[in-house]
Design a protein around this motif. Structure first.
Motif, PDB file in Angstrom:
ATOM      1  N   GLY A   8       0.827  -1.204   0.000  1.00  0.00           N
ATOM      2  CA  GLY A   8       0.000   0.000   0.000  1.00  0.00           C
ATOM      3  C   GLY A   8       0.859   1.251   0.000  1.00  0.00           C
ATOM      4  N   ILE A  11       2.250   1.714  -3.512  1.00  0.00           N
ATOM      5  CA  ILE A  11       1.239   2.275  -4.408  1.00  0.00           C
ATOM      6  C   ILE A  11       1.087   3.765  -4.142  1.00  0.00           C
ATOM      7  CG2 ILE A  11      -1.220   2.276  -4.965  1.00  0.00           C
ATOM      8  CD1 ILE A  11      -1.161  -0.754  -4.432  1.00  0.00           C
ATOM      9  N   ALA A  39       1.867   1.760 -10.865  1.00  0.00           N
ATOM     10  CA  ALA A  39       0.854   1.840  -9.809  1.00  0.00           C
ATOM     11  C   ALA A  39      -0.278   0.854 -10.056  1.00  0.00           C
ATOM     12  CB  ALA A  39       0.313   3.263  -9.703  1.00  0.00           C
ATOM     13  N   GLY A  43      -0.984  -2.288  -7.727  1.00  0.00           N
ATOM     14  CA  GLY A  43      -2.320  -2.291  -7.127  1.00  0.00           C
ATOM     15  C   GLY A  43      -3.048  -3.606  -7.367  1.00  0.00           C
ATOM     16  N   GLN A  44      -2.974  -4.100  -8.596  1.00  0.00           N
ATOM     17  CA  GLN A  44      -3.613  -5.378  -8.911  1.00  0.00           C
ATOM     18  C   GLN A  44      -2.962  -6.528  -8.142  1.00  0.00           C
ATOM     19  OE1 GLN A  44      -3.154  -5.330 -13.161  1.00  0.00           O
ATOM     20  NE2 GLN A  44      -5.157  -4.397 -13.492  1.00  0.00           N
ATOM     21  N   THR A  46      -1.427  -6.324  -5.262  1.00  0.00           N
ATOM     22  CA  THR A  46      -1.800  -6.180  -3.858  1.00  0.00           C
ATOM     23  C   THR A  46      -3.195  -6.727  -3.610  1.00  0.00           C
ATOM     24  OG1 THR A  46      -0.436  -4.208  -3.676  1.00  0.00           O
ATOM     25  CG2 THR A  46      -2.080  -4.521  -1.978  1.00  0.00           C
TER      26      THR A  46
END
Length: 119
Positions: A8, A11, A39, A43-44, A46
């Motif tokens: 997190g 990101i 990013a 993000g995907q 994570t």
């Protein structure tokens, strides 16, 4: 959970970098797009990591016993996790290397780690 928090933060750093890059005139379009792409990829990853980790702990984590009732979901978890560990982890870690550089002292803390399989 600690890994999810780290990702997190990555990101957040990438998004802040992308926003800063879009406001700066001297950066090329490729540079700005690289931050956005990184990013999105992280993000995907994570999101997928979080879902698989939730499933792992929902099944009982290390103490999961394979039964006829949970065999299908354990097989699903193991298949998805194997694919995640073989494809997504190296890819995301390579993206982190490209953004921060392999010599940056933060890089190792930001790497995505492999999830355990249920045996």
């Amino acid at each position: 959970m600690k890994e999810i928090v780290k990702l997190g933060l990555v990101i957040g750093m990438l998004l802040c970098g992308a926003v800063g890059a879009t406001s700066a005139q001297e950066f090329s379009e490729d540079y700005k797009n690289g931050f956005y792409d990184a990013a999105i990829i992280i993000g995907q990853a994570t999101f997928t990591y979080g879902n698989l980790a939730d499933l792992y702990f929902g099944l009982g984590g290390d103490s999961t016993e394979l039964t006829p009732e949970n065999k299908d979901i354990v097989d699903y978890y193991n298949n998805e996790t194997s694919q995640f560990n073989q494809q997504m982890v190296p890819y995301v870690n390579d993206v982190i290397d490209q953004v921060f550089g392999p010599d940056d002292n933060r890089t190792e803390d930001l790497y995505l780690v492999e999830l355990p399989l249920i045996s």
